[in-house]
Design a protein around this motif. Structure first.
Motif, PDB file in Angstrom:
ATOM      1  N   VAL A 296       0.833  -1.202   0.000  1.00 29.49           N
ATOM      2  CA  VAL A 296       0.000   0.000   0.000  1.00 29.49           C
ATOM      3  C   VAL A 296       0.867   1.251   0.000  1.00 29.49           C
ATOM      4  O   VAL A 296       1.823   1.358   0.775  1.00 29.49           O
ATOM      5  CB  VAL A 296      -0.943   0.024   1.225  1.00 29.49           C
ATOM      6  CG1 VAL A 296      -1.577   1.404   1.416  1.00 29.49           C
ATOM      7  CG2 VAL A 296      -2.030  -1.039   1.087  1.00 29.49           C
ATOM      8  N   VAL A 297       0.510   2.182  -0.871  1.00 28.04           N
ATOM      9  CA  VAL A 297       0.991   3.563  -0.825  1.00 28.04           C
ATOM     10  C   VAL A 297      -0.243   4.418  -0.572  1.00 28.04           C
ATOM     11  O   VAL A 297      -1.245   4.289  -1.287  1.00 28.04           O
ATOM     12  CB  VAL A 297       1.671   3.978  -2.138  1.00 28.04           C
ATOM     13  CG1 VAL A 297       1.892   5.493  -2.168  1.00 28.04           C
ATOM     14  CG2 VAL A 297       2.996   3.254  -2.317  1.00 28.04           C
TER      15      VAL A 297
ATOM     16  N   ARG B  44       1.264   2.753   9.072  1.00 27.06           N
ATOM     17  CA  ARG B  44       2.577   3.017   9.670  1.00 27.06           C
ATOM     18  C   ARG B  44       3.328   1.721   9.961  1.00 27.06           C
ATOM     19  O   ARG B  44       2.849   0.836  10.649  1.00 27.06           O
ATOM     20  CB  ARG B  44       2.423   3.830  10.946  1.00 27.06           C
ATOM     21  CG  ARG B  44       3.752   4.345  11.506  1.00 27.06           C
ATOM     22  CD  ARG B  44       3.531   5.241  12.709  1.00 27.06           C
ATOM     23  NE  ARG B  44       2.909   6.512  12.343  1.00 27.06           N
ATOM     24  CZ  ARG B  44       1.729   6.904  12.769  1.00 27.06           C
ATOM     25  NH1 ARG B  44       1.018   6.128  13.567  1.00 27.06           N
ATOM     26  NH2 ARG B  44       1.232   8.077  12.403  1.00 27.06           N
ATOM     27  N   GLY B  45       4.544   1.625   9.422  1.00 22.52           N
ATOM     28  CA  GLY B  45       5.396   0.462   9.657  1.00 22.52           C
ATOM     29  C   GLY B  45       5.138  -0.700   8.724  1.00 22.52           C
ATOM     30  O   GLY B  45       5.896  -1.669   8.715  1.00 22.52           O
ATOM     31  N   ILE B  46       4.076  -0.605   7.921  1.00 19.58           N
ATOM     32  CA  ILE B  46       3.718  -1.741   7.074  1.00 19.58           C
ATOM     33  C   ILE B  46       3.440  -1.306   5.636  1.00 19.58           C
ATOM     34  O   ILE B  46       3.249  -2.127   4.747  1.00 19.58           O
ATOM     35  CB  ILE B  46       2.488  -2.479   7.667  1.00 19.58           C
ATOM     36  CG1 ILE B  46       2.447  -3.937   7.226  1.00 19.58           C
ATOM     37  CG2 ILE B  46       1.201  -1.768   7.336  1.00 19.58           C
ATOM     38  CD1 ILE B  46       3.300  -4.833   8.068  1.00 19.58           C
ATOM     39  N   GLY B  47       3.412   0.015   5.392  1.00 20.42           N
ATOM     40  CA  GLY B  47       3.175   0.555   4.055  1.00 20.42           C
ATOM     41  C   GLY B  47       3.877   1.890   3.925  1.00 20.42           C
ATOM     42  O   GLY B  47       4.688   2.278   4.775  1.00 20.42           O
ATOM     43  N   THR B  48       3.556   2.634   2.866  1.00 19.30           N
ATOM     44  CA  THR B  48       4.220   3.908   2.587  1.00 19.30           C
ATOM     45  C   THR B  48       3.223   5.048   2.681  1.00 19.30           C
ATOM     46  O   THR B  48       2.168   5.019   2.022  1.00 19.30           O
ATOM     47  CB  THR B  48       4.851   3.901   1.181  1.00 19.30           C
ATOM     48  OG1 THR B  48       5.774   2.819   1.081  1.00 19.30           O
ATOM     49  CG2 THR B  48       5.574   5.209   0.906  1.00 19.30           C
ATOM     50  N   LEU B  49       3.536   6.051   3.486  1.00 17.92           N
ATOM     51  CA  LEU B  49       2.711   7.250   3.621  1.00 17.92           C
ATOM     52  C   LEU B  49       3.344   8.411   2.857  1.00 17.92           C
ATOM     53  O   LEU B  49       4.573   8.587   2.885  1.00 17.92           O
ATOM     54  CB  LEU B  49       2.583   7.650   5.089  1.00 17.92           C
ATOM     55  CG  LEU B  49       1.590   6.885   5.967  1.00 17.92           C
ATOM     56  CD1 LEU B  49       1.739   7.331   7.408  1.00 17.92           C
ATOM     57  CD2 LEU B  49       0.165   7.080   5.486  1.00 17.92           C
ATOM     58  N   VAL B  50       2.496   9.200   2.184  1.00 16.50           N
ATOM     59  CA  VAL B  50       2.965  10.404   1.505  1.00 16.50           C
ATOM     60  C   VAL B  50       2.047  11.557   1.881  1.00 16.50           C
ATOM     61  O   VAL B  50       0.889  11.340   2.263  1.00 16.50           O
ATOM     62  CB  VAL B  50       2.994  10.221  -0.028  1.00 16.50           C
ATOM     63  CG1 VAL B  50       3.943   9.115  -0.427  1.00 16.50           C
ATOM     64  CG2 VAL B  50       1.602   9.947  -0.580  1.00 16.50           C
TER      65      VAL B  50
ATOM     66  N   ALA C 273       6.684   7.446  -4.730  1.00 15.19           N
ATOM     67  CA  ALA C 273       6.338   6.319  -3.866  1.00 15.19           C
ATOM     68  C   ALA C 273       5.738   5.168  -4.678  1.00 15.19           C
ATOM     69  O   ALA C 273       6.033   3.995  -4.428  1.00 15.19           O
ATOM     70  CB  ALA C 273       5.356   6.769  -2.785  1.00 15.19           C
ATOM     71  N   ILE C 274       4.902   5.489  -5.661  1.00 12.25           N
ATOM     72  CA  ILE C 274       4.318   4.457  -6.515  1.00 12.25           C
ATOM     73  C   ILE C 274       5.401   3.759  -7.321  1.00 12.25           C
ATOM     74  O   ILE C 274       5.434   2.518  -7.406  1.00 12.25           O
ATOM     75  CB  ILE C 274       3.253   5.075  -7.450  1.00 12.25           C
ATOM     76  CG1 ILE C 274       2.033   5.533  -6.643  1.00 12.25           C
ATOM     77  CG2 ILE C 274       2.843   4.083  -8.530  1.00 12.25           C
ATOM     78  CD1 ILE C 274       1.021   6.325  -7.462  1.00 12.25           C
TER      79      ILE C 274
END
Length: 391
Positions: free
Chosen positions: A300-301, A313-319, A330-331
């Motif tokens: 997940v982004v 948080r900690g398992i995917g990407t935040l923008v 990020a993609i």
């Protein structure tokens, strides 16, 4: 297991769920999911909708009252009296309302009849403008407790003085994590149905086509990422932005590579087929589809909209919201890592199943219901033991 363990009421409760409408939305699906869990645990459940029509499947044994609320003073009073008559007949132990109109109606209900306990849940970061916030503020003491589905939403309601910090707590939504898990067979079948070749990479977005979801930004970011013909973006959902999105796709010359799938009822299959799920939203309440993607093992982004950081948080990407170049980077990075990435499918599923399982969330609500039905309305609310794990 004895249902009285860990504070879950042993004696069946009568639980009335009051909601603005029963369309196919996040809050509405949460009400249906909670109703199912409560029925499975032996509780009596009624669902009262302020508006007619139902796009959801409610469990057997649930008593449903559909109203036709209109926004004139006389009509609102008439709706309130209809609910009063239902309450006097059905005699709930708890009224749990969802969404702003139902929340305000539930509070007004306490002025015209006795309700043992009233809990109001806000499902959006932006619950409305100054008038609605004033309504929340003036009626706050008429509810036993207000809850928010995200910590960010809770903080905003405190900041705009819709509720004091001592009387609003964070309780997230949950979903049936058994419906969302990695499946190689489902992945293969769905990719074939979508017309994908073995080496193709699928980026997926699921959501209503409305400005808050910012799918225009997602299309722009996909264009900036400059993928080859082996990478496609599919957007599942319907809404008023469809034509605008179609024009944006054409402007970027991405016809055939960005596909508007329309309304789909096979979201678990789509999430298994995807190599990456992307949420581009500017405003959210708590987008369960992010959790559903992670539970399906999909990377997940996502933008840092309300409710997202707790899941990602900690398992995917935040923008950052609205940052098209950051979303594009990020993609691109996530697609290059593949579905395995730095976190495997099983770890993604376990992360979500541990924290957002509807069975656990429903039991937390039952503990909360029991504590308020017993104690009545306290002058101030500390974070209840039932929801202390969300602090």
């Amino acid at each position: 297991m004895d249902p009285s363990q860990n504070g879950i009421p042993a004696v069946p409760m009568r639980i009335m769920l009051l909601i603005t409408c029963l369309q196919l939305g996040g809050a509405e699906q949460q009400v249906a999911a909670l109703a199912m869990q409560y029925r499975l645990l032996g509780h009596a459940v009624s669902v009262v909708s302020l508006m007619p029509g139902c796009e959801l499947t409610l469990p057997e044994g649930v008593e449903v009252l559909m109203l036709n609320m209109r926004k004139t003073p006389a009509a609102l009073l008439g709706t309130l009296m209809q609910i009063r008559r239902f309450v006097l007949r059905w005699r709930p132990d708890i009224v749990h309302s969802h969404l702003v109109h139902a929340n305000l109606m539930a509070r007004l209900l306490t002025r015209v009849c006795t309700v043992p306990a009233t809990i109001c849940t806000a499902h959006n970061y932006f619950e409305g403008g100054a008038l609605r916030m004033l309504g929340y503020r003036l009626t706050d003491r008429w509810a036993d407790l207000t809850t928010q589905v995200s910590e960010e939403g809770r903080q905003r309601m405190i900041e705009v003085r819709a509720a004091p910090a001592s009387r609003i707590v964070y309780v997230p939504n949950g979903f049936d994590t058994t419906r969302y898990r990695p499946s190689a067979g489902q992945r293969s079948d769905t990719r074939a149905e979508l017309g994908l070749r073995p080496g193709d990479r699928l980026i997926l977005n699921v959501g209503r086509l409305v400005p808050d979801k910012a799918q225009t930004t997602l299309i722009d970011a996909f264009a900036q990422a400059s993928f080859g013909d082996d990478t496609v973006l599919m957007i599942a959902g319907e809404g008023p932005q469809r034509d605008a999105l179609a024009r944006r796709i054409e402007q970027h010359g991405l016809t055939g590579r960005v596909i508007l799938l329309g309304k789909r009822m096979d979201v678990p299959a789509l999430l298994n087929a995807a190599d990456l799920f992307v949420l581009s939203s500017l405003i959210e309440g708590m987008p369960l589809v992010v959790g559903e993607a992670l539970a399906s093992g999909c990377p997940v982004v996502a933008t840092d909209a309300s409710g997202v950081p707790a899941m990602v948080r900690g398992i995917g990407t935040l923008v950052p919201r609205g940052d098209t170049p950051a979303l594009a980077r990020a993609i691109r990075d996530a697609v290059s890592q593949g579905r395995g990435g730095p976190v495997d499918e099983a770890a993604r599923h376990e992360h979500i199943a541990t924290s957002f399982n509807i069975r656990c969330i429903a039991r937390d609500w039952l503990r909360l219901y029991a504590s308020y039905a017993r104690a009545g309305a306290p002058a101030q609310v500390e974070v209840p033991d039932a929801v202390a794990r969300y602090r």
